[in-house]
Design a protein around this motif. Sequence first.
Motif, PDB file in Angstrom:
ATOM      1  N   GLN A   9      13.797 -22.160 -45.187  1.00 51.60           N
ATOM      2  CA  GLN A   9      12.994 -20.957 -44.926  1.00 51.60           C
ATOM      3  C   GLN A   9      13.649 -19.748 -45.602  1.00 51.60           C
ATOM      4  O   GLN A   9      12.979 -18.929 -46.230  1.00 51.60           O
ATOM      5  N   ILE A  10      14.976 -19.675 -45.520  1.00 54.81           N
ATOM      6  CA  ILE A  10      15.708 -18.553 -46.136  1.00 54.81           C
ATOM      7  C   ILE A  10      15.507 -18.589 -47.648  1.00 54.81           C
ATOM      8  O   ILE A  10      15.198 -17.578 -48.280  1.00 54.81           O
ATOM      9  N   LYS A  16      10.525 -15.348 -52.653  1.00 49.32           N
ATOM     10  CA  LYS A  16       9.324 -14.498 -52.572  1.00 49.32           C
ATOM     11  C   LYS A  16       9.703 -13.020 -52.677  1.00 49.32           C
ATOM     12  O   LYS A  16       9.104 -12.256 -53.429  1.00 49.32           O
ATOM     13  N   LEU A  17      10.742 -12.621 -51.935  1.00 55.44           N
ATOM     14  CA  LEU A  17      11.142 -11.204 -51.930  1.00 55.44           C
ATOM     15  C   LEU A  17      11.656 -10.788 -53.308  1.00 55.44           C
ATOM     16  O   LEU A  17      11.320  -9.707 -53.804  1.00 55.44           O
ATOM     17  N   ASN A  18      12.444 -11.669 -53.957  1.00 51.67           N
ATOM     18  CA  ASN A  18      12.943 -11.325 -55.305  1.00 51.67           C
ATOM     19  C   ASN A  18      11.781 -11.204 -56.288  1.00 51.67           C
ATOM     20  O   ASN A  18      11.750 -10.305 -57.123  1.00 51.67           O
ATOM     21  N   GLU A  19      10.788 -12.088 -56.150  1.00 48.68           N
ATOM     22  CA  GLU A  19       9.635 -12.039 -57.062  1.00 48.68           C
ATOM     23  C   GLU A  19       8.835 -10.764 -56.840  1.00 48.68           C
ATOM     24  O   GLU A  19       8.468 -10.061 -57.783  1.00 48.68           O
ATOM     25  N   MET A  40       8.600  -9.856 -44.303  1.00 56.06           N
ATOM     26  CA  MET A  40       9.384 -10.982 -44.862  1.00 56.06           C
ATOM     27  C   MET A  40      10.878 -10.627 -44.844  1.00 56.06           C
ATOM     28  O   MET A  40      11.726 -11.459 -44.525  1.00 56.06           O
ATOM     29  N   MET A  41      11.195  -9.371 -45.150  1.00 54.87           N
ATOM     30  CA  MET A  41      12.610  -8.960 -45.176  1.00 54.87           C
ATOM     31  C   MET A  41      13.203  -9.047 -43.772  1.00 54.87           C
ATOM     32  O   MET A  41      14.321  -9.545 -43.574  1.00 54.87           O
ATOM     33  N   ARG A  42      12.426  -8.589 -42.763  1.00 58.02           N
ATOM     34  CA  ARG A  42      12.929  -8.652 -41.372  1.00 58.02           C
ATOM     35  C   ARG A  42      13.190 -10.106 -40.969  1.00 58.02           C
ATOM     36  O   ARG A  42      14.226 -10.427 -40.383  1.00 58.02           O
ATOM     37  N   GLU A  43      12.302 -10.995 -41.376  1.00 58.49           N
ATOM     38  CA  GLU A  43      12.466 -12.426 -41.027  1.00 58.49           C
ATOM     39  C   GLU A  43      13.711 -12.988 -41.714  1.00 58.49           C
ATOM     40  O   GLU A  43      14.512 -13.702 -41.106  1.00 58.49           O
ATOM     41  N   LEU A  44      13.913 -12.610 -42.987  1.00 58.86           N
ATOM     42  CA  LEU A  44      15.101 -13.087 -43.726  1.00 58.86           C
ATOM     43  C   LEU A  44      16.372 -12.608 -43.035  1.00 58.86           C
ATOM     44  O   LEU A  44      17.307 -13.387 -42.786  1.00 58.86           O
ATOM     45  N   ILE A  45      16.393 -11.315 -42.666  1.00 56.23           N
ATOM     46  CA  ILE A  45      17.598 -10.755 -42.020  1.00 56.23           C
ATOM     47  C   ILE A  45      17.839 -11.450 -40.681  1.00 56.23           C
ATOM     48  O   ILE A  45      18.975 -11.803 -40.332  1.00 56.23           O
ATOM     49  N   ARG A  46      16.741 -11.711 -39.948  1.00 55.53           N
ATOM     50  CA  ARG A  46      16.891 -12.401 -38.645  1.00 55.53           C
ATOM     51  C   ARG A  46      17.522 -13.778 -38.846  1.00 55.53           C
ATOM     52  O   ARG A  46      18.499 -14.139 -38.178  1.00 55.53           O
ATOM     53  N   LEU A  47      16.992 -14.537 -39.817  1.00 59.75           N
ATOM     54  CA  LEU A  47      17.515 -15.892 -40.058  1.00 59.75           C
ATOM     55  C   LEU A  47      18.967 -15.846 -40.555  1.00 59.75           C
ATOM     56  O   LEU A  47      19.804 -16.669 -40.162  1.00 59.75           O
ATOM     57  N   GLU A  48      19.295 -14.867 -41.408  1.00 60.15           N
ATOM     58  CA  GLU A  48      20.675 -14.782 -41.917  1.00 60.15           C
ATOM     59  C   GLU A  48      21.644 -14.385 -40.807  1.00 60.15           C
ATOM     60  O   GLU A  48      22.797 -14.792 -40.792  1.00 60.15           O
ATOM     61  N   LYS A  49      21.139 -13.603 -39.819  1.00 60.36           N
ATOM     62  CA  LYS A  49      21.995 -13.232 -38.673  1.00 60.36           C
ATOM     63  C   LYS A  49      22.319 -14.487 -37.853  1.00 60.36           C
ATOM     64  O   LYS A  49      23.442 -14.699 -37.400  1.00 60.36           O
ATOM     65  N   ASP A  58      23.316 -12.728 -53.830  1.00 60.11           N
ATOM     66  CA  ASP A  58      22.061 -12.372 -54.501  1.00 60.11           C
ATOM     67  C   ASP A  58      20.898 -12.310 -53.513  1.00 60.11           C
ATOM     68  O   ASP A  58      19.753 -12.154 -53.927  1.00 60.11           O
ATOM     69  N   SER A  59      21.189 -12.405 -52.212  1.00 59.52           N
ATOM     70  CA  SER A  59      20.084 -12.320 -51.251  1.00 59.52           C
ATOM     71  C   SER A  59      19.534 -10.891 -51.249  1.00 59.52           C
ATOM     72  O   SER A  59      20.318  -9.924 -51.236  1.00 59.52           O
ATOM     73  N   PRO A  60      18.207 -10.728 -51.227  1.00 59.72           N
ATOM     74  CA  PRO A  60      17.624  -9.372 -51.227  1.00 59.72           C
ATOM     75  C   PRO A  60      18.081  -8.551 -50.027  1.00 59.72           C
ATOM     76  O   PRO A  60      18.002  -7.337 -50.020  1.00 59.72           O
ATOM     77  N   SER A  61      18.617  -9.237 -49.006  1.00 64.76           N
ATOM     78  CA  SER A  61      19.093  -8.494 -47.816  1.00 64.76           C
ATOM     79  C   SER A  61      20.429  -7.809 -48.101  1.00 64.76           C
ATOM     80  O   SER A  61      20.926  -7.037 -47.296  1.00 64.76           O
ATOM     81  N   GLN A  62      21.048  -8.142 -49.262  1.00 68.36           N
ATOM     82  CA  GLN A  62      22.417  -7.661 -49.542  1.00 68.36           C
ATOM     83  C   GLN A  62      22.433  -6.492 -50.510  1.00 68.36           C
ATOM     84  O   GLN A  62      23.448  -6.222 -51.167  1.00 68.36           O
ATOM     85  N   ARG A  63      21.312  -5.777 -50.630  1.00 65.23           N
ATOM     86  CA  ARG A  63      21.317  -4.667 -51.606  1.00 65.23           C
ATOM     87  C   ARG A  63      22.220  -3.535 -51.146  1.00 65.23           C
ATOM     88  O   ARG A  63      23.002  -3.007 -51.924  1.00 65.23           O
ATOM     89  N   VAL A  64      22.096  -3.145 -49.893  1.00 71.38           N
ATOM     90  CA  VAL A  64      22.940  -2.043 -49.415  1.00 71.38           C
ATOM     91  C   VAL A  64      24.053  -2.666 -48.588  1.00 71.38           C
ATOM     92  O   VAL A  64      23.901  -2.928 -47.402  1.00 71.38           O
ATOM     93  N   GLY A  65      25.176  -2.965 -49.270  1.00 69.73           N
ATOM     94  CA  GLY A  65      26.217  -3.680 -48.542  1.00 69.73           C
ATOM     95  C   GLY A  65      27.404  -2.771 -48.281  1.00 69.73           C
ATOM     96  O   GLY A  65      27.322  -1.563 -48.473  1.00 69.73           O
TER      97      GLY A  65
END
Length: 320
Positions: A9-10, A16-19, A40-49, A58-65
């Motif tokens: 799922q991640i 999808k988010l990168n595209e 979609m971003m919220r779901e990705l962040i939830r799953l990565e948590k 390279d995960s789109p959730s890691q832009r502001v690190g």
Amino acid sequence: MNRKQASEQIEELRAKLNEHNYRYHVLDEPTVSDADYDAMMRELIRLEKEHPDLVTPDSPSQRVGGEPLPYFEKVNHRIPMLSLGNAFDFDELKDFDRRIKRLGQVETVDYVCELKIDGLAVSLRYEEGVFVRGATRGDGRTGENITQNLRTIRSIPLRLREPVTLEVRGEAFLPHKEFERINAVKEERGEALFANPRNAAAGSLRQLDPKLAAERALDIYLYGIGEVEGTEAPGTHTQALEMLSRLGLKVNPDRVTVKGMDDVMDFVDYWREHRTELGYEIDGIVIKVDDLELQERLGTTAKSPRWSIAYKFPAEEGVT
Ligand SMILES: NC(=O)c1cnc(N)c2cc(Br)sc12
């Protein structure tokens, strides 16, 4: 959902988010609503948590690190980032053309004309397609590692569309609208205003806290290649720019490849008149010999390439 399902799922959400990010910020052709993107971003962040070991750089959730840095590390540019010689009138362009023909022993020359973006020159390094390091030009040989800040620029892909290793050069800049928004906020806070978009871009990229850089909607156009591995080396600069575009990097569409200096001067005349319609600052036109073998033969001086020149426009009175 078990770990394997979460991982699938991640992966699907990242792709999808990168595209969508590529279509929105690089092609300027959004394909989903902001609401769908955010969901979609919220779901990705939830799953990565739930599965932090599945997070990748390279995960789109890691832009502001990251945390604020104490300072910027130095970066050595293995291939120096040279500056450009300047031309201020058409006679100087004709001298440049004559010099190329004499030194290159050629009768005609194909030139690429590109807009000279008034921002901050930066270098991006990708390894097997993943964005690993970004740096300022600095003095051309040594710059500052500003990777964390460059990751916040949405038009910089965190992963290329092909797994190549290369170093690309470009100009990070602030569009007029964003420059005016930033200065309006500064005015409300009684802070000193930025004098122009270039200073604002430099100031934004020199923030030690990436969260502050992320508040500034910087953009970028890539225009040159340093080192490259894992893909066919192009024969012309035109092909090099097409390759950057194919890899998912943002390349300025307002460029031409022409035969001879007359069409170069037409391009200069056109953009002297129309540059205020762009929505961002340019301070001239960059003219390059298109054939890379001829570029190689012409070589560089200590300061700048013999095969390229910048035609400079007079400074604009204030920023509209
Ligand atoms: N398209 C280009 O080559 C280009 C655009 N904008 C710039 N500020 C610069 C600077 C150098 Br050096 S090259 C270049």
